[in-house]
Each structure stands twice: as structure tokens, then as C-alpha cells.
Scaffold this motif. Structure first.
Motif, PDB file in Angstrom:
ATOM      1  N   ASN A  54      -2.380   4.665   3.483  1.00  0.00           N
ATOM      2  CA  ASN A  54      -3.780   4.666   3.047  1.00  0.00           C
ATOM      3  C   ASN A  54      -4.179   3.306   2.504  1.00  0.00           C
ATOM      4  OD1 ASN A  54      -6.246   6.366   2.259  1.00  0.00           O
ATOM      5  ND2 ASN A  54      -5.735   5.368   0.335  1.00  0.00           N
ATOM      6  N   PHE A  55      -3.287   2.716   1.690  1.00  0.00           N
ATOM      7  CA  PHE A  55      -3.615   1.445   1.055  1.00  0.00           C
ATOM      8  C   PHE A  55      -3.788   0.336   2.090  1.00  0.00           C
ATOM      9  CE2 PHE A  55      -2.326  -2.601  -0.803  1.00  0.00           C
ATOM     10  CZ  PHE A  55      -3.189  -2.660  -1.879  1.00  0.00           C
ATOM     11  N   LEU A  76      -4.035   0.474   5.473  1.00  0.00           N
ATOM     12  CA  LEU A  76      -5.067   0.713   6.497  1.00  0.00           C
ATOM     13  C   LEU A  76      -6.453   0.433   5.915  1.00  0.00           C
ATOM     14  CD1 LEU A  76      -3.828   3.956   8.321  1.00  0.00           C
ATOM     15  CD2 LEU A  76      -3.557   1.575   9.016  1.00  0.00           C
ATOM     16  N   GLY A  77      -6.695   0.966   4.717  1.00  0.00           N
ATOM     17  CA  GLY A  77      -7.997   0.778   4.101  1.00  0.00           C
ATOM     18  C   GLY A  77      -8.267  -0.676   3.758  1.00  0.00           C
ATOM     19  N   LEU A  78      -7.224  -1.335   3.252  1.00  0.00           N
ATOM     20  CA  LEU A  78      -7.395  -2.728   2.850  1.00  0.00           C
ATOM     21  C   LEU A  78      -7.730  -3.598   4.063  1.00  0.00           C
ATOM     22  CD1 LEU A  78      -7.068  -4.270   0.118  1.00  0.00           C
ATOM     23  CD2 LEU A  78      -4.875  -5.058   1.012  1.00  0.00           C
ATOM     24  N   MET A  96      -8.845  -2.655   7.004  1.00  0.00           N
ATOM     25  CA  MET A  96     -10.137  -2.265   7.559  1.00  0.00           C
ATOM     26  C   MET A  96     -11.275  -2.837   6.707  1.00  0.00           C
ATOM     27  SD  MET A  96     -11.168   1.628   8.325  1.00  0.00           S
ATOM     28  CE  MET A  96     -12.786   2.123   8.822  1.00  0.00           C
ATOM     29  N   GLY A  97     -11.126  -2.697   5.399  1.00  0.00           N
ATOM     30  CA  GLY A  97     -12.161  -3.182   4.491  1.00  0.00           C
ATOM     31  C   GLY A  97     -12.341  -4.682   4.599  1.00  0.00           C
ATOM     32  N   ILE A  98     -11.224  -5.397   4.601  1.00  0.00           N
ATOM     33  CA  ILE A  98     -11.311  -6.856   4.678  1.00  0.00           C
ATOM     34  C   ILE A  98     -11.921  -7.275   6.015  1.00  0.00           C
ATOM     35  CG2 ILE A  98      -9.920  -8.966   4.852  1.00  0.00           C
ATOM     36  CD1 ILE A  98      -8.054  -7.733   2.741  1.00  0.00           C
TER      37      ILE A  98
END
Lengths: 344, 555, 279
Positions: free
Chosen positions: A87-88, A90-92, A94-96
Motif C-alpha cells: 500500500n505504501f 504503490l500509493g507513494l 502513484m502519488g508522486i
């Protein structure tokens, strides 16, 4: 309207820029660094490109991380503690990636696209008097041509039809649910139903309940009924709490001999809007609802001592059966839970 | 912008051919010709509505993904999966599938969290966008319809959020629904029928989650999408408002062209909003449903709270005294009715009709494209801040138990304090805001007439010390001059030819009274004469610092 | 309870402390670890120096220990609880509350009361385990009451985690919240967070019903069920937050605050950047 002297604002001091000779016009455009310094422009170009490149690359990093990181892998971060690695990351990533694409476009617009402000005139989008008149005329002509005014019978029946046709839908919603009937007034509790502890379903004797104790309970019959029904409907009405007070602590109760040796049984469903209410303080014998803080005094007929609930917590009269287990004397004598119009 | 005719290269030529193909069939070139250089004004607060739009798109994207895995069913199953704490526990399929999305679908938890953060952001962005529109008077003619559409979007956003909060069927979801059922039952006359129809019989039944699901994924988002389209079309057609400034008038719009500048900024901002929700989803846990456990009517957790946008209604439920009437076998539960239906109903109605009331009071029928500076409309600004204070107090009430625990205070004391503050703080905020607005107006006037204080102190030949004032810049002057000063509506009391004073209708009296309340105290903008005289002073000052200045500097 | 058992008893605490180091995210974690470790070391020290522990029944403590406990009671407790522990207007009677109540109240630092208030707060105990045991032995000698649980009684390794979860959500979460983070009660009282409570303390709290908390006697929540509840509490406390920082595990209020401050703050900052004039 006639008695109003002035309906339009008195613009005695209204000064609108552009109309006022003293108000300045659009200021002259000052060029940005990138407009005059080719190196600054080059630098901005590079920054934008780097951010777009990050946006282009991160999805592939995301692919790799998606495949490589098992969905249950944990990782420990400072401040954050242990978190799910998938989660960390993938989200990071994707977010960046997404943020970079956005930042690149904005930076591009701000640094390299023209920043000379443009002035566009607003045009009155309302029609002119003639246009309005023509539109109205066309409408009236159409009305005339249709005979809408000429055939009052058609007009009236048409309006009646248009008003009536949506009614087709009304009965169709009837079977959304049964009529409420008297279901709100009865629960599973009947004369002789054993009171068993919730979860473990153990029948209880009065001696099992310590002074200052609290037991969340349901009727013994609930499990079977639930199994058959496959819903939580019965469960929503039956929950009760058992508490035990010393005789001198019981100031009043809702019926004579509704306790058994100081063991009192009250509904667990708040009379305000129905939350389970089980925050029992053994020192004050109050039951507090965590949703809206209604507070009921179980040593005094379950009366409300604080909060928005208006009615006392319904008490269930109890006794013991031949084996000495606590049972209900019957159903609640009033509907449990929130008030409703027909409740009385 | 430039009128240069571009010499097409080979790529452009190929593109041109394709564009021609499309144009032959759609006539799109006419639309593009008119709209590619459409001007949009630039201001950070104009982007708040965009945040709402973009978070809605994020919600659609993440929501479709979640719908691929979520099972909207209340059928009971026994869980056996990756989250061992719940193995062997009976729960609804809806809850079980939410746990699966969180633990077994790779990236599922991320999408759930993005969806939930975006939902909170959606309603928050609508709210602050509404504040901006209200305080700048952007709702005035010709934009009243868009104000109403925006109100509708806020209401639907709140409903949609509550539906989403309720779908996973965890302990908080179910508790929220139970409260909703209690509120429905509280409706006079039809309450029990409404509840029975909505839940398909008794609470919780087995129909509600599938029903809520279709409302959540189709009905409400469909209406929201339609309203957003209408909202944007009106903005497009009416052109955006703008703040006062140099060169900005009621009749023009100053800003950047749609293509390329605004498109790049707005398009980029979508990615930024999406990126931020993804980062929130990566870094912060939201709605850990696995910890709450499946819904069952016998369980409850301390600190049962709704999401923030329902918080104020929950607060109203908490703060309301326990008033209930029973007579002739009928029960009227004001303790439920007032906070959950009447107060929200009144607040939303007041919000919706405000532009029309203000228009009635001002009698102003003109179009407004230049925004108000909040200080120039003290009454409106004060109404707004007082309403926000009221809202925030209810909101705090919704978290009174969390506050009591975090700050070791008494929940009863907090509740009573809030009950008192609810009636005392908003009027106080109203008065204070009005004072602040009027002093700011006064300062604006002083600045226009006497310039700003430079901080340079001069000693006069007479020995007197003065601070040098310099005239404000052109840009600032344009801002300070903006705004319309209204005079209160006066009642026509001149007697007719027979010497009888006219009979004044009640509404006329009310209107005049409101108008006085609205515009009774205003600081007049400087007139042109005053400005010219003051400008003369400023010039003198600039020419010679040693000249004795007029005595009217600090009146 | 023998000395060896007592030492063994402290082990889970040490393990919990290590687990905290590895997994907890709260900035106060280090502080908490230190506290827990200190308590653990204190316990070990007490055991190593050969102090006795109240027996399971709490009634057959040796006379010497009871006398010592009485001495401590007279000095530190009798002003409120009365010279013969019969109670007074300032404090309830302690006759029949048992060793468990003493061990819980004094061992969690709630007693002696620092200052009158709605509720006694958890703080660093002022007596060492040796003194607490003596006090407990004295109070237990007055009348029978719940004893301090043995190491076997609080050994939850074989307990049913899922049943523990159900019991916790049915009997505990209403006051202590779904994650054992505590909650508000009436008039300034509160259900404390269970973050610092040891297995023995949770067990004793259920057994004795300290302060506002109701009693969950063995007749209503069996020892096996108590162990299951403890197992669930310990499991969720050590459990990571897969979704990222947990924001206190107090539900939607902190989520809403974060959204308004961090989420909306971030998008507004970018909006300001977009709207700012570029140079």
C-alpha cells in the motif's frame, strides 16, 4: 412597490474601475526571467521535462512494485510505524507520478507559456427586446396553431393526463417493504425465555451476577430464530443488559418485583435513536450512550438524567425458572428503541 | 493571441487532415475558433471548485474499481481469509468483500483509501468553494441558478458520502444506519412507513445494502454528473467572475486563454489533486473497517462518529435537549426531529434563498461580474461568519466525546457549554465581523485619500515630526476603489393631495427595515472630487518634503 | 505464586516492549517503551531480591508480610480508607476487595490518589512491587476477595483470538473504543486507553471493576474468555496499520481533521501557486 421611494441602489459613490478616469487600466506586462534570459528558459524547460519524465516512468516502477511486493508484507517506517509495504509504495509512487505530471503542466504554463493577460469583452447573453418579442411571438403562434387555447377539453384532459401518468410509479414502490404493522411493539422475549449472555450464550443465575457487574444479554431463543431468518432483525430489538444492585441502591423500577434479588434487566437500545447503550458506570449506576450521550439511571427506573433521549430505558421484568436460571416475565411492556409517531 | 498565420509543417498538415475529417462531420471548428482563446481569470480561490470537480473524477475512477470487487449483499457468510482476527466470524458479504479488498486484492486497500479520502475532499472542497462564492457575492445576478445548482451538489455530496460510509456494513456503518432509521421513525405521521419501505421491513433486514448500492453508484452520481455539467456550462456561458483590479471592469474578463495556458493549469491541477489523494491513501489510514468488526445491533464502540460532513448534524442531535410530546396516542419527538431534519432543512433553505433575499433588500437588479471584497459588504460577510460559527459549534458538538477524552474534560460540561455558545457566539461573531469590516473600509478610504504610511519620518521646519505618506499604487487603487455603495431603501411617506399619509404594506416596511440593517452603516467611498484634492496633496508631498502639509491628513 | 513464576510473568511484558519498538508508530513510543521496560526491570528486581508475592487465594500471606502491608496501609492509605480499611467519606471500604484490586489500583499508580478529581489517573506507581504485594496481602487478609491472577491464569497463548474479538466488541469496545484507545464517560470520567495495561492488569480490572468500570466476574466472563479478550487486545495493539499512519485509532474525527488541514491545505497550496504571478 409604489410605496417604495427608491428601489435601485443609489450609486452616489459607486465608482467602477474602468469607468472612472482615476481608476487605472491594465498595467503594463513585466516580462518574466524566462522571457528575457534564454538560460532561465532552458532551465524551466529542463524542470518541466524532468517532471514529465517522472510521470512517464513511475507507472513502470508501479508495475514492478506491484509484482514484487507481496500484498501482506509489512515494513516499519519512522514516525509511521509498521505499515503495509505494498500500500505504501504503490500509493507513494502513484502519488508522486501523478503529482509530477500535474506540477510539470502547471510549471510549463507559468514559466514558458505566454503570461500576457488578455482582455475579453463580456457580451450580454440575454436576448434583446426584439429577440424576446420574437421568441414570445413564436411561442404564442405555436400555441395558437396547436389549438391549445381553442380546445379547452383537449387542454384540460392533457394536463390531467400529464399530472396523472407519474402516478403509475407510486404503487410500484409499495412492495419496497411491508407496512410497519405492530412489529415495533414486540420482541422475541416471552414469559419464561431464558436470558443468556451475548456471544457465549450461557444461561445465568442471579448469583452469577456480581454487585457492580454488567452482562450484555440476548434471549436464548435468538440463535435459532436468527438461523432461520438469516437477518439481524430480531437481534436489533432484543439486546438487554443485566446489572445487579443492592436493595438499598434501587430507588425505583418500572414495575413491582421486576427485579430478581437486585438483578435488573434493561433494554440495551437507546430510546433516542437506537444505538446500543452499554457504557455502564457501576459507581453511579448510569448507562451512557456513546452516540449522543443520553444517560439513563438504572437505579431509578432507567430514567434519563442527561442527553437528548426523552424516555426512560425500557425495563424487562425478570424472574427465575425451575432450575434457578434468570428468565423474562414476559415481553417488554412498551416498544423499545426510538420513538415513533404511533407509539403513544 | 497573436494574429500570425502559422506555416503548417508535415505533422500539422496530417493533423489538419484529421481535424478536417472530424470537422466535416461535427462542425467543431466553429466551436473551437470561438472558445480556444476563451479567457479565464486567475485566482487561487477560483480553483477550489475545480478541486471538487477533480476529486469527483477520482471518486468515479476509484469507485468503478472498487465496484469490481465489492459485493453489495447482506447475505450472512462466515469469514475465512487473510485477516485472522475475524476468521470464523459471521458477517455480511458486503463486509467480507470489503475486508477482501483491503487485504487480498493487491492495491485494493490503496484504492479504498483513495476513494474515501477523495470523498472527504470532495465535500470539503464544495464547502470552501461555497464560502468563496458567498463572501465575494459571486451568487448575484446573473449567477443565481448556479448558486442553486451548487447547493444541490453540496446536499447530494453529503448524501452520497453517507451512503458510501454505510455500504461496507462495518460496526460504524451499521450504527450510522441505525441512527438514520431512528431519525426516519421520528418523522411525524409517516415515519414508521418510511423506515419500513426504505429497509424492506424491519431494521436492518436484508434489502438495504443492495438498495443503497444502486443509489450510491448510479442514482446520486448520475444526478451529480448532470448537475456538474449544468454548473460548468453556465460558468462557461456566463464567463467567470473576477476580482476588482486594474483594467478589470463589469464588462470585461481579464485572464489567460483557455488554450494553452488555462488548459495546462487546470489539466495539471487534476493530476495534482489525484496525486494528493493517492499520497493520502499511501500515508494515512482511513476507515480501518477490519478493526471495527462486522455490524451487529448488539455492539457499539466508544467514539462512534460519522465522517466530518455529517458531524454537524450528529452534533445537533447531541446538543438538543430532550423534548418530546405525547398526546392522543401520538408521539412527536422534537429531540430527534429538530436537530436531524428541521435545523438542516432551515440551514439549507436559508442558503438557497439567500441571493434572492439579498436582491430583494438591495433592490439591485443589475448584472454583477466584478466580485465584492468581503469588507465592502459587511452585513453579508457578518451573516456568513456567524453561520460558519454556528456550523463549527455543531461540528465540535459532534466530537464532544473525543474532545472530552483528549482534553480530560467533562462531556456534560462540554455539552452544556456548547448549548450556551450556540446561541451566544454567532451574534458575537456577527458584531465583531461587522466592526472589522467597517474598520477595514475606513482604512481603505484613508489609504485612497492620504496614501500609505511609508515609515519615513520627517522633521518639519517648525520642529513638528510627520510621517511621509505615499500614494497607493495604481493596482491597489483599482482594488480600493471597487465596490458599490448602496443607500438604504427609503419609505415614501409623502402625503397624497388630501394630506393622508400612504398606507404602507407590511412587506414594504420589512424591506425598508432590512435595507436599513444592511446598509445603515457604510463608510462612503471617496468621491472623485475628494480623490482629486487628495491626489493634489500627494503630488505636493512628492514634489517637496519640506512643504507644510495640510492639516486634514489624519481626520 | 513462586518467584520463578513471577519472573516468567514479566517476560510477556518484555516481549511486548520489543514489539512496541519494532512496530509502534507513535512518537511517544520510545517513552512508553522506557516506561514498560522500567516496570519490567522493577518487577525482575523485586523478584530477584527475594520478595514474596501474594498467594493465589490472597489469604495465606505470611504474617510478616501482612504486618508490613498494614504498616504501609496506615501510612499511605488509611487517611481516606479508614484505619481499619472500613472506608470513610473520602474513600470506599477495602474489606473484601481482594488482593487483585490492590495490585491493580496501586500497581497502575492510580492509588494513592494524587489529587481529588473525577477519576484516578494512571501514573508511575509510588510503591515497588514488594510493597504492593505486602499491601495486597494485608487487604486480602481482611476478608476474602479476588486474588492476583497466577501466571497460568493470564497465559493467553492458547486463547481463542476471534472469540476474544467478539467478546471485546460486545463487552469492552463500548467504553474503551474499538482499538482500546479509551472513551468518555459522564462528568469527566473516562474509560482509559488500554495501551499501557499489562495482561495481569486487564485481568484484574475485569475481575474487580475498578472505579466506574463494571465487574466482569468469572461467573459471567470465564477465565478462558478473559484470556481471549486479553489476547485480542494484545493482538490489535501490536498489529500494524496497513493503510499508514493510524491517526490515533479514534475513528472519523481525526480523519476529518487531517483532511481539512493536510489534504485541503495541500491542494490550496498548489492552487495558490497556480494563481500566483510568475516571475
Amino acid at each position: 412597490m409604489s410605496d417604495i421611494q427608491s428601489v435601485t441602489p443609489a450609486e452616489t459613490h459607486g465608482v467602477t474601475p474602468g469607468e472612472n478616469p482615476l481608476a487605472p487600466g491594465l498595467p503594463e506586462h513585466t516580462p518574466r526571467r524566462a522571457d528575457i534570459d534564454p538560460r532561465a528558459a532552458k532551465r524551466a524547460e529542463r524542470q518541466v521535462a524532468i517532471m514529465f519524465a517522472i510521470g512517464a516512468l513511475t507507472p513502470f516502477v508501479f508495475f514492478v512494485l506491484y509484482v514484487k511486493i507481496p500484498s501482506d508484507l509489512l515494513m516499519t517506517l519512522p514516525v509511521f510505524g509498521a505499515v503495509n509495504a505494498s500500500n505504501f509504495w504503490l500509493g507513494l509512487v502513484m502519488g508522486i507520478g501523478l503529482f509530477s505530471v500535474g506540477a510539470a503542466a502547471i510549471h510549463w504554463a507559468k514559466k514558458l507559456m505566454p503570461d500576457v493577460e488578455m482582455v475579453a469583452e463580456r457580451h450580454d447573453f440575454a436576448g434583446t427586446e426584439e429577440e424576446r418579442a420574437e421568441a414570445a411571438n413564436q411561442f404564442l403562434q405555436g400555441t395558437e396553431d396547436s389549438g391549445f387555447t381553442k380546445f379547452p377539453l383537449i387542454r384540460r384532459t392533457m394536463l390531467a393526463a400529464l399530472a396523472a401518468t407519474p402516478l403509475f410509479a407510486v404503487p410500484l414502490f409499495k412492495d419496497l417493504g411491508p407496512m410497519p404493522g405492530t412489529k415495533l411493539r414486540s420482541t422475541l422475549w416471552t414469559k419464561g425465555t431464558r436470558i443468556v449472555s451475548d456471544v457465549s450464550l450461557q444461561p445465568l443465575k442471579a448469583s452469577d451476577i456480581p454487585f457492580g457487574g454488567l452482562v450484555s444479554c440476548v434471549p436464548e431463543t435468538l440463535a435459532k430464530v436468527e438461523e432461520a431468518a438469516g437477518t439481524l432483525n430480531a437481534r436489533a430489538k432484543v439486546p438487554v443488559v443485566l446489572v445487579r444492585l443492592r436493595p438499598e441502591e434501587i430507588r425505583s423500577q418500572q414495575g413491582k418485583n421486576w427485579d430478581y434479588e437486585g438483578v435488573l434487566c434493561y433494554s440495551k437500545i437507546c430510546t433516542h435513536v437506537g444505538c446500543p447503550t452499554a457504557l455502564y458506570e457501576q459507581t453511579t449506576h448510569t448507562l451512557l450512550c456513546p452516540c449522543h450521550q443520553s444517560t439513563f439511571d438504572l437505579s431509578d427506573s432507567g430514567n434519563v438524567v442527561f442527553g437528548p433521549a426523552a424516555r426512560a430505558m425500557p425495563q424487562l421484568a425478570i424472574t427465575v425458572d425451575a432450575d434457578g436460571y434468570l428468565v423474562a416475565q414476559g415481553d417488554f411492556t412498551q416498544p423499545i428503541g426510538p420513538s415513533f409517531w404511533e407509539r403513544g | 493571441m497573436s494574429t500570425v498565420v502559422h506555416e503548417p509543417g508535415p505533422v500539422i498538415k496530417a493533423g489538419g487532415a484529421a481535424a478536417g475529417y472530424v470537422d466535416d462531420r461535427t462542425g467543431i471548428s466553429k466551436f473551437l475558433k470561438k472558445n480556444l482563446t476563451k479567457v479565464f481569470p486567475d485566482h487561487w480561490s477560483f480553483m477550489l471548485g475545480e478541486v471538487a470537480l477533480y476529486s469527483f473524477i477520482v471518486l468515479l475512477l476509484s469507485g468503478v474499481y472498487l465496484a469490481l470487487f465489492f459485493k453489495p449483499s447482506m447475505t450472512e457468510v462466515v469469514y475465512n481469509g487473510s485477516y485472522i482476527n475475524l476468521n470464523g466470524i459471521r458477517m455480511s458479504e458486503a463486509y467480507a468483500s470489503t475486508i477482501n479488498i483491503s487485504f487480498d486484492i493487491r492495491g485494493g486497500l490503496l484504492m479504498r483509501q483513495i476513494h474515501h479520502w477523495a470523498a472527504l475532499l470532495f465535500v470539503a472542497a464544495i464547502t470552501v468553494h461555497l464560502f468563496r462564492v458567498f463572501f465575494t457575492g459571486a451568487f448575484r445576478k446573473p449567477r443565481e441558478f448556479n448558486w442553486l445548482i451548487g447547493n444541490g451538489l453540496l446536499t447530494l455530496g453529503i448524501l452520497e458520502g453517507f451512503a458510501g460510509y454505510s455500504l461496507p456494513d462495518d460496526l460504524l456503518s451499521g450504527t450510522g444506519l441505525r441512527i438514520a432509521e431512528g431519525i426516519m421513525q421520528g418523522i411525524p405521521v409517516v415515519g414508521t412507513y418510511v423506515a419500513s419501505l426504505v429497509f424492506g421491513g424491519e431494521f436492518p433486514g436484508s434489502d438495504f445494502i443492495p438498495r443503497l448500492y444502486i443509489v450510491h453508484v448510479l442514482l446520486i452520481p448520475g444526478i451529480i454528473l448532470g448537475l456538474i455539467t449544468a454548473h460548468l456550462m453556465l460558468v462557461w456561458y456566463q464567463k467567470h467572475t473576477q476580482f476588482p483590479g486594474p483594467g478589470r471592469t463589469e464588462n470585461n474578463v481579464v485572464g489567460f486563454p483557455l488554450f494553452p495556458v488555462y488548459a495546462a493549469k487546470a489539466g495539471g491541477f487534476f493530476f495534482v489533486v489525484f496525486g494528493i489523494t493517492a499520497l493520502l491513501g499511501a500515508l494515512f489510514t482511513i476507515n480501518p473497517v477490519w478493526m471495527f468488526g462486522p455490524y451487529t445491533p448488539t455492539q457499539i464502540t466508544a467514539g462512534s462518529q460519522p465522517d466530518w460532513y455529517i458531524g454537524w448534524m450528529d452534533g445537533a442531535l447531541r446538543l438538543m435537549p430532550n423534548i418530546e410530546f405525547t398526546a392522543w396516542g401520538r408521539t412527536l419527538s422534537l429531540n430527534v426531529l429538530v436537530p436531524s431534519l428541521i435545523i438542516p432543512g432551515l440551514l439549507f433553505t436559508a442558503l438557497a434563498v439567500y441571493p434572492f433575499i439579498e436582491q430583494w433588500v438591495t433592490g439591485d437588479k443589475r448584472q454583477h461580474n466584478l466580485l465584492d471584497r468581503p469588507r465592502n459588504v459587511p452585513t453579508r460577510t457578518s451573516i456568513g461568519t456567524a453561520a460558519i460559527a454556528f456550523y463549527i459549534l455543531l461540528w465540535i458538538g459532534g466530537g464532544n466525546d473525543i474532545i472530552a477524552v483528549q482534553f480530560h474534560s467533562s462531556i456534560n460540561a462540554i455539552t452544556w457549554t456548547l448549548r450556551v455558545l450556540l446561541f451566544t457566539v454567532p451574534p458575537l461573531v456577527y458584531v465583531i465581523t461587522k466592526r472589522i469590516c467597517l474598520s477595514l473600509q475606513r482604512r481603505d478610504r484613508d489609504k485612497l485619500l492620504h496614501g500609505y504610511e511609508t515609515g519615513t519620518v520627517l522633521r518639519m521646519p517648525s520642529g513638528e515630526f510627520i510621517e511621509v505618506h505615499a500614494p497607493v499604487s495604481d493596482t491597489e487603487r483599482a482594488v480600493l476603489l471597487a465596490g458599490v455603495t448602496y443607500d438604504p431603501i427609503a419609505l415614501d411617506t409623502t402625503p397624497d393631495e388630501n394630506g393622508v399619509a400612504p398606507k404602507l404594506s407590511l412587506s414594504a416596511r420589512a424591506r425598508a427595515r432590512l435595507s436599513r440593517a444592511y446598509f445603515g452603516q457604510q463608510i462612503a467611498k471617496p468621491t472623485e472630487d475628494e480623490l482629486a484634492t487628495a491626489g493634489h496633496h500627494a503630488n505636493e508631498l512628492a514634489e517637496s518634503h519640506t512643504k507644510q502639509l495640510g492639516s486634514g491628513e489624519h481626520e | 505464586m513462586t518467584r520463578a513464576q513471577h519472573v516468567k510473568n514479566t517476560h510477556p511484558v518484555g516481549d511486548a516492549a520489543r514489539a512496541v519498538v519494532a512496530k509502534r508508530r507513535h512518537p511517544f513510543a520510545t517513552l512508553l517503551v522506557l516506561l514498560v521496560a522500567l516496570t519490567a526491570v522493577g518487577g525482575l528486581y523485586a523478584a530477584a531480591t527475594g520478595s514474596g508475592v501474594a498467594s493465589a487465594s490472597g489469604l495465606d500471606g505470611n504474617p510478616q508480610q501482612i504486618a508490613k502491608g498494614r504498616q504501609i496501609f496506615l501510612e499511605g492509605c488509611s487517611s481516606c480508607h479508614g484505619l481499619a480499611a472500613q472506608g470513610s467519606s473520602d474513600g470506599p471500604t477495602l474489606i473484601g476487595v481482594g488482593a487483585a484490586a490492590v495490585d491493580f489500583q496501586v500497581g497502575t499508580g492510580r492509588m494513592p490518589l494524587a489529587a481529588p478529581g473525577a477519576q484516578a489517573m494512571r501514573k508511575t506507581p509510588i510503591y515497588n512491587q514488594d510493597q504492593i504485594d505486602a499491601l495486597a496481602a494485608y487487604v486480602a487478609s481482611l476478608a476474602p476477595g479476588p486474588a492476583v491472577p497466577t501466571a497460568e491464569q493470564i497465559d493467553y497463548s492458547n486463547a481463542n483470538l476471534q472469540e476474544g474479538g467478539e467478546l471485546f466488541r460486545t463487552n469492552c469496545a463500548q467504553c474503551h473504543n474499538f482499538a482500546g484507545k479509551g472513551g468518555a464517560l459522564t462528568n469527566g470520567k473516562y474509560a482509559p486507553a488500554l495501551t499501557e495495561a499489562t495482561a495481569a492488569q486487564i485481568y484484574m480490572a475485569m475481575l474487580t471493576g475498578p472505579q466506574s468500570m463494571p465487574v466482569f466476574a468469572d461467573s459471567t466472563v470465564t477465565p478462558a474468555q478473559k484470556q481471549a479478550i486479553i489476547k485480542y487486545i494484545k493482538t490489535i495493539q501490536a498489529q500494524p496499520n496497513p493503510g499508514g499512519m493510524a491517526l490515533g485509532r479514534v475513528g472519523p474525527v481525526s480523519e476529518g481533521l487531517l483532511l481539512w488541514i493536510v489534504g485541503l491545505g495541500a491542494v490550496t497550496a498548489v492552487a495558490v501557486w497556480i494563481g500566483a504571478k510568475s516571475s
